[in-house]
Design an enzyme around this catalytic site. Sequence first.
Site, mmCIF file in Angstrom:
data_model
loop_
_atom_site.group_PDB
_atom_site.id
_atom_site.type_symbol
_atom_site.label_atom_id
_atom_site.label_comp_id
_atom_site.label_asym_id
_atom_site.label_seq_id
_atom_site.Cartn_x
_atom_site.Cartn_y
_atom_site.Cartn_z
ATOM 1 N N HIS A 91 0.849 -1.202 0.000
ATOM 2 C CA HIS A 91 0.000 0.000 0.000
ATOM 3 C C HIS A 91 0.885 1.254 0.000
ATOM 4 O O HIS A 91 1.962 1.263 0.584
ATOM 5 C CB HIS A 91 -0.915 -0.008 1.227
ATOM 6 N N GLU B 236 -4.371 2.067 -7.024
ATOM 7 C CA GLU B 236 -4.773 3.111 -6.091
ATOM 8 C C GLU B 236 -3.874 4.329 -6.289
ATOM 9 O O GLU B 236 -2.794 4.406 -5.682
ATOM 10 C CB GLU B 236 -4.633 2.614 -4.652
HETATM 11 P P1 PGA Z 1 -9.777 5.681 1.074
HETATM 12 O O1 PGA Z 1 -8.553 4.662 1.198
HETATM 13 O O2 PGA Z 1 -10.942 4.934 0.485
HETATM 14 O O3 PGA Z 1 -10.041 6.141 2.469
HETATM 15 O O4 PGA Z 1 -9.322 6.802 0.174
HETATM 16 C C1 PGA Z 1 -8.331 3.769 0.135
HETATM 17 C C2 PGA Z 1 -7.085 2.971 0.358
HETATM 18 O O5 PGA Z 1 -6.096 3.483 0.874
HETATM 19 O O6 PGA Z 1 -7.071 1.798 -0.006
#
Ligand code: PGA
Length: 251
Positions: A99, A169
């Site tokens: 992540h 992401e």
């Molecule tokens: P968020 O986080 O939906 O709060 O933007 C997404 C993530 O980090 O996977």
Amino acid sequence: MSARPVWVGTSWKMTKTIPQAVAYADALAAHTWPSADVVRPFVVPPATALAAVAARLGASSPVLVGAQDAHWDDAGAWTGAVSVPQVRDAGARLVEIGHSERREWFGETDRTVNLKVRAARRHGLVPLVCVGEPADVQAAGGSRDFVLGQALAAFAGLDDLTGVLLAYEPVWAIGERGRPARPDEIAGTVATLADAFAPRGARVLYGGSVDQANAADLLDVPGVDGLFVGRAAWQVEGFLALVATAAAHPR
Ligand code: PGA
């Protein structure tokens, strides 16, 4: 019946006490789930609550439980870390790897991501590999090359990616300071990832400020096989609403 179920998952990041996590898990356990042909739900609790959530759901639950990270080594002198066998022991069937918050703040690199993906495969856990470009890369038009590079590095040495989840992401779309992406902004990068890795068995998820308002539009982006959600699913009602949206989404 759909041949390609929609994945909907949430990481709780560094939120929830054990009682809060158990209350969420109890609501999941009481829920009537659509068929696994339609939706594949997963939750990724903090490490402290992993075992309690997994126990509450039970091994036969359609909801996969995941860990937010795990070390590549099976055991040893790695202070502060937990291994893939340890998170599996706690009930995890999935492990999130790479992540952007871990890449930015905890020294995660393409190399450690690759080692962790291999460890997850070795022990039979679903790797959920996160990739995403920062805002300056996006502004310069480099999103596709950047995330393709991250994903190729993550999967180095692996041929078959069956069962692997790849979450795109964009860093600029994640969290409180993030800006929700428009579908047209992410379509090209999603297509790049889907073209490269779906034929090898991976499924591409989208994450970053996903909520009820934008979920259906993001699921419409060709190549998106699911959503990975933070804040909008930290309350179980939010998660179940997103699952319902995904289940109703034409595939
Ligand atoms: P968020 O986080 O939906 O709060 O933007 C997404 C993530 O980090 O996977």
